[in-house]
Write an enzyme that holds these catalytic residues in place. Structure first.
Site, PDB file in Angstrom:
ATOM      1  N   SER A   7       0.838  -1.213   0.000  1.00  9.28           N
ATOM      2  CA  SER A   7       0.000   0.000   0.000  1.00  9.28           C
ATOM      3  C   SER A   7       0.863   1.249   0.000  1.00  9.28           C
ATOM      4  CB  SER A   7      -0.864  -0.018   1.261  1.00  9.28           C
ATOM      5  OG  SER A   7      -1.488   1.225   1.459  1.00  9.28           O
ATOM      6  N   TYR A  23      -1.672   0.027  10.251  1.00 12.17           N
ATOM      7  CA  TYR A  23      -1.892  -0.674   8.977  1.00 12.17           C
ATOM      8  C   TYR A  23      -0.691  -0.478   8.038  1.00 12.17           C
ATOM      9  CZ  TYR A  23      -3.568  -1.344   4.210  1.00 12.17           C
ATOM     10  OH  TYR A  23      -3.677  -1.741   2.912  1.00 12.17           O
ATOM     11  N   LYS A  82       2.334  -3.251   6.568  1.00 15.32           N
ATOM     12  CA  LYS A  82       2.731  -3.471   5.167  1.00 15.32           C
ATOM     13  C   LYS A  82       4.241  -3.259   5.007  1.00 15.32           C
ATOM     14  CE  LYS A  82      -1.321  -4.458   3.454  1.00 15.32           C
ATOM     15  NZ  LYS A  82      -1.619  -5.744   2.825  1.00 15.32           N
TER      16      LYS A  82
END
Ligand code: UFG
Length: 349
Positions: free
Chosen positions: A136, A160, A164
Site C-alpha cells: 500500500s 496498517y 505493510k
C-alpha cells in the site's frame, strides 16, 4: 512409459505445465483478490483461493478451486501447498481498514505480520520461491514530496501502513536468507469494479468514498459525510489517486511474469507503485458522480478523519517501464461507471 525431451516422462512434462499454472491466492475471496483470480483464469492460470471468509465472500470465488483456511493455521497451509503445489503465491489476505488499525493494532499485527510470516515459512518449507504482495501507499506516511516515488522515505503513520512496511522487510530478508523472489505492489486508492460486472467491492462496513457516495445516490445509505473541507488543497477536500481494480489485477499478472527473469539462486525483492498518477479531490469525485449518474450525491460536511493526509498521488512510472503496466481503466469516469454498474447488480452481502 512415455519419455519426452530432457528425460522427462510425458506425464512429468504435463504435470510440470499444470503445476506451473497453479497460483495460490490468499484473500482470493476479497475485493482485489477476486479480480486477480479472474485475470489469472483469463490468462490460463489456475487460481486457488485460500480465504478464511472473515471479510471475503463465497460468491466472489468463481475462477478456480477454493481452500478455506486461515494463514495462522500452519497445518492447513501445509496441506493446501502440498495438494496444489503452486508455482507462486499472490498474497492479499490482510486486515485493511486504516482507522481500525489505530483502534485495534494487535489485530493488524497478528493478521498482517504474523499471518504473512506463517505463509512465508510455509512457502520456504515447500520450496515455493515466488510471491506477489499486496502492499500500500500507506507505507510512505505523510508525503514529503509529490508525486510519491518508490524512493520516498517510508514513515508509515498508521499501524496498517506499518504492517505493510514490515512485511516488505520480511520479504527482503527471506529473499536474502532463502532465495525468495518477491514483488510488492503499493496501491494507491483501489476503486471501480470488473467491467463485465463479474466482481466488485463489498466491504462490511464500507468506509471507502466511491461506494459510499454511490450508495447514497442509490438511496441505500445515508448522505455521505465529506470528511473535511478545510485542507490545504485547491478546494479544501482531500485529494487521492484512484486506480482501477482491473488495472491492479493486470499488474499482478505482469509482476508474476517479471519474476521469471529474476536471477536464480539469489532472492530479489522489488516494489512498485500502482496509481493513475492523477489526483482528484473528494468534491471532484462527487461532481463526476453527479455528471455520470445525473443525480446529486446527498452529502453533508463533517470533520476531518484522523490520519487522512491532505494529498496522495503516486508516480507509477517504474511499473509502466519495468513491468510494462499500462492502466487502461483508471480514468475517474471509468472507475465510477464500473462501480455504479456493480452497485446495480451486486449480490446481497
Ligand atoms: N472520504 C470522505 N467520506 C467518507 C469516506 C472517505 O470524505 O465517508 C474521503 C477521505 O477523507 C479521503 C477520500 O475520501 O480523503 C478517500 O477515502 P477512502 O476511505 O476511500 O480511502 P483512503 O484514502 O482512506 O484509503 C486508501 C486505501 C488504504 C490506504 C490509504 C492510505 O484504501 O488501503 O489510502 O492513506 F492505506
Amino acid at each position: 512409459m512415455l519419455t519426452g525431451c530432457h528425460g522427462l516422462t510425458f506425464m512429468d512434462a504435463l504435470r510440470k505445465v499444470w503445476f506451473m499454472s497453479v497460483i495460490l491466492v490468499t484473500g482470493g475471496a476479497g475485493y482485489i483478490g477476486s479480480h486477480l483470480c479472474k485475470a489469472l483464469a483469463q490468462r490460463g492460470f489456475v487460481p486457488v483461493t485460500y480465504d478464511n471468509f472473515v471479510t471475503g465472500h463465497r460468491w466472489a470465488v468463481r475462477w478456480g478451486p477454493l481452500e478455506e483456511g486461515d494463514l495462522a493455521d500452519r497445518a492447513r497451509l501445509d496441506r493446501v501447498l502440498e495438494r496444489h503445489r503452486p508455482a507462486a503465491v499472490m498474497h492479499f489476505a490482510a486486515s485493511t481498514f486504516v482507522g481500525e488499525s489505530v483502534a485495534n493494532p494487535g489485530k493488524f499485527y497478528r493478521n498482517n505480520v504474523a499471518g504473512s510470516l506463517s505463509l512465508l515459512e510455509a512457502m520456504r518449507d515447500h520450496a515455493i520461491q515466488k510471491l506477489v504482495f499486496s502492499s500500500s501507499c500507506a507505507v510512505y506516511g505523510a508525503p514529503l514530496q509529490l508525486p510519491l516515488t518508490e524512493a520516498h522515505p517510508q514513515r508509515p503513520v498508521s499501524p496498517y501502513g506499518f504492517t505493510k512496511h514490515v512485511v516488505e522487510r520480511l520479504l527482503a530478508d527471506f529473499g536474502r536468507a532463502h532465495g525468495l523472489h518477491s514483488i510488492s505492489l503499493r496501491y494507491f486508492n483501489a476503486a471501480g469494479a470488473d467491467p463485465d460486472g463479474d466482481a466488485g467491492e463489498v466491504h462490511l462496513p464500507e468506509t471507502h468514498l466511491i461506494p459510499l457516495a454511490l450508495a447514497a445516490v442509490a438511496g441505500h445509505a445515508p448522505p455521505l459525510t465529506i470528511l473535511g473541507t478545510d485542507y490545504a488543497t485547491p478546494d479544501g477536500s482531500c485529494v487521492r489517486d484512484y486506480v482501477h481494480v482491473t488495472d491492479l489485477a493486470a499488474a499482478h499478472v505482469q509482476a508474476l511474469m517479471a519474476m521469471e527473469h529474476f536471477p536464480a539462486g539469489q532472492g530479489v525483492a522489488e516494489a512498485f507503485n500502482l496509481g493513475a498518477g492523477q489526483g482528484y479531490s473528494v468534491l471532484q469525485v462527487l461532481a463526476m458522480i453527479r455528471q455520470l449518474t445525473g443525480r446529486e450525491v446527498p452529502a453533508v460536511v463533517g470533520p476531518r478523519r484522523p490520519g487522512d493526509p491532505p494529498l496522495l498521488v503516486g508516480d507509477a512510472s517504474r511499473a509502466r517501464q519495468e513491468l510494462g503496466w499500462s492502466p487502461g481503466y483508471s480514468s475517474l469516469a471509468t472507475i465510477i461507471e464500473t462501480a455504479w454498474n456493480w452497485m446495480q447488480h451486486m449480490p446481497p452481502a
